[in-house]
Design a protein around this motif. Structure first.
Motif, PDB file in Angstrom:
ATOM      1  N   VAL A  26      50.424  46.267  30.933  1.00  0.00           N
ATOM      2  CA  VAL A  26      49.977  44.923  31.331  1.00  0.00           C
ATOM      3  C   VAL A  26      51.155  43.948  31.394  1.00  0.00           C
ATOM      4  N   PRO A  48      51.481  43.753  35.628  1.00  0.00           N
ATOM      5  CA  PRO A  48      50.205  43.029  35.477  1.00  0.00           C
ATOM      6  C   PRO A  48      49.228  43.269  36.614  1.00  0.00           C
ATOM      7  N   SER A  80      46.116  45.254  35.805  1.00  0.00           N
ATOM      8  CA  SER A  80      45.225  44.749  34.751  1.00  0.00           C
ATOM      9  C   SER A  80      43.765  45.092  34.992  1.00  0.00           C
ATOM     10  N   LEU A  94      42.514  46.537  31.481  1.00  0.00           N
ATOM     11  CA  LEU A  94      41.751  45.686  30.560  1.00  0.00           C
ATOM     12  C   LEU A  94      40.494  46.366  30.006  1.00  0.00           C
ATOM     13  N   LEU A 154      47.199  36.292  31.277  1.00  0.00           N
ATOM     14  CA  LEU A 154      47.005  36.952  32.578  1.00  0.00           C
ATOM     15  C   LEU A 154      46.297  36.032  33.572  1.00  0.00           C
ATOM     16  N   ASN A 203      45.381  36.637  37.474  1.00  0.00           N
ATOM     17  CA  ASN A 203      44.654  37.889  37.649  1.00  0.00           C
ATOM     18  C   ASN A 203      43.148  37.636  37.624  1.00  0.00           C
TER      19      ASN A 203
END
Length: 378
Positions: free
Chosen positions: A235, A239, A242, A246, A266, A272
């Protein structure tokens, strides 16, 4: 009389040199005329779509004139692009037989290997490429072509012997390919453990898959700390992944504060969408639906997104029964729209899909298929 003889000797020598030079010049002119006739004949066959005869005619010139190698390479590459691999192979094999400087000979060898690969003759291509992997000029290209062979034949175990050569290059794509193909080799082994994945994750930090597979294995074995460390690394450094990372992090027993800080970073710094959606859920659960709704409205003004709009509809429906009845049909339309949208896109070639692939089916590059961003993205 003897003096006259000595005077005539230089004249005789000069006459002999002159006649000899004229003879050589005549032979050279005759040879060039022959080359010109063969070349003209070969080009004429090409223009009249008699390619087989053209190749035979032009290949005869190689025994006479080897200085036009680039012309033949261009012709062979043209045939390969058209899918006429047998014609390209014939030209490159003929060139390969000539005694040429090493750089030129290696280039022809590499082109012939690509012909063999295109024609499905993987064993022949591999034999030629193995001799080129340490070439300072063609080594990296030869490795990539070799890896393409291993992908086509699923001979994943062969990549390990090239680890040292790959690590000596500056190519991140080769290292990522090496890591992924070694993982494919591990999947074929009956015994599965975290040790080989730990080694790969450490050796190839630029690759996502070793840490992703390590985290999944660690979660299966209830090593949540190890899984959490691997996933947080992804992450932080990648990123854009994600959306897939997640949900796994939610299984790693993060504290409320850790989860909130991660999602906030994030959502606000990386923008994101998945993090914004999860943070809105966290706010609705730990704060109020009104706070979550306002947060989504602010984000929608900054970053239009269908998925954020979908989440806003869900939160408003939870607030009152009349709102649920009025908005249920709208949510169904939004869901139907999103169900048809692609979830992943290859950053290299643009290939789109709803299913994730570690190896792009279109351009055959590793780890280029990533979650889509934008108005329909996650």
């Amino acid at each position: 009389m003897l003096e006259l003889l000595f005077l005539l000797l230089p004249v005789a020598a000069a006459y002999g040199w002159f006649m000899g030079r004229n003879s050589v010049t005549h032979k050279e002119l005759k040879g060039r005329a022959s080359i010109t006739r063969n070349l003209s004949s070969g080009l004429n066959f090409l223009l009249t779509d008699q390619e087989d005869k053209a190749i035979e005619q032009l290949l005869e010139l190689l025994d006479i004139e080897a200085a036009t190698i680039e012309t033949y390479l261009a012709l062979a590459n043209l045939f390969r692009r058209k899918g006429d691999w047998d014609k390209a192979i014939r030209i490159h094999e003929k060139l390969h037989q000539l005694k040429l400087p090493k750089p030129q000979a290696q280039q022809i060898q590499f082109e012939l290997a690509k012909d063999y690969f295109s024609a499905g003759l993987y064993d022949r291509a591999e034999k030629l490429l193995v001799n080129l992997v340490k070439s300072p000029v063609l080594g990296e290209a030869a490795l990539k072509q070799l890896f393409s062979i291993f992908i086509a034949t699923h001979e994943w175990h062969k990549v390990k012997q090239y680890s040292a050569v790959v690590n000596s290059t500056e190519s991140s794509s080769l290292r990522i390919a090496q890591a992924n193909m070694q993982i494919e080799a591990l999947k074929q082994q009956p015994e599965q453990s975290t040790e080989p994945l730990l080694e790969l994750a450490s050796r190839y930090p630029a690759a996502v898959r070793p840490k992703y597979e390590l985290a999944k294995r660690a979660l299966a074995e209830q090593h949540t700390a190890l899984a959490k460390s691997a996933l947080l690394y992804i992450v932080e450094h990648r990123p854009q992944w994600s959306a897939d990372i997640l949900p796994l992090l939610q299984q790693c027993a993060l504290t409320d504060e850790e989860w909130y800080q991660l999602l906030s970073q994030l959502a606000n710094k990386q923008h994101n969408i998945s993090a914004v959606v999860l943070l809105a859920s966290w706010l609705a659960q730990h704060g109020s639906a009104t706070a979550a709704e306002q947060f989504l409205l602010d984000k929608l003004k900054q970053q239009p997104s269908i998925r954020l709009f979908q989440k806003l509809l869900q939160i408003r429906q939870q607030q009152s029964a009349p709102a649920a009845e009025a908005l249920s049909s709208v949510e169904e339309l939004v869901n139907a729209y999103l169900d048809k949208k692609s979830l992943y896109s290859c950053r290299n070639c643009g290939f789109k899909t709803r299913k994730h692939y570690w190896l792009c089916p279109s351009c055959q590059q590793w780890e280029t298929v990533e979650p889509i961003s934008g108005i329909d993205g996650r």
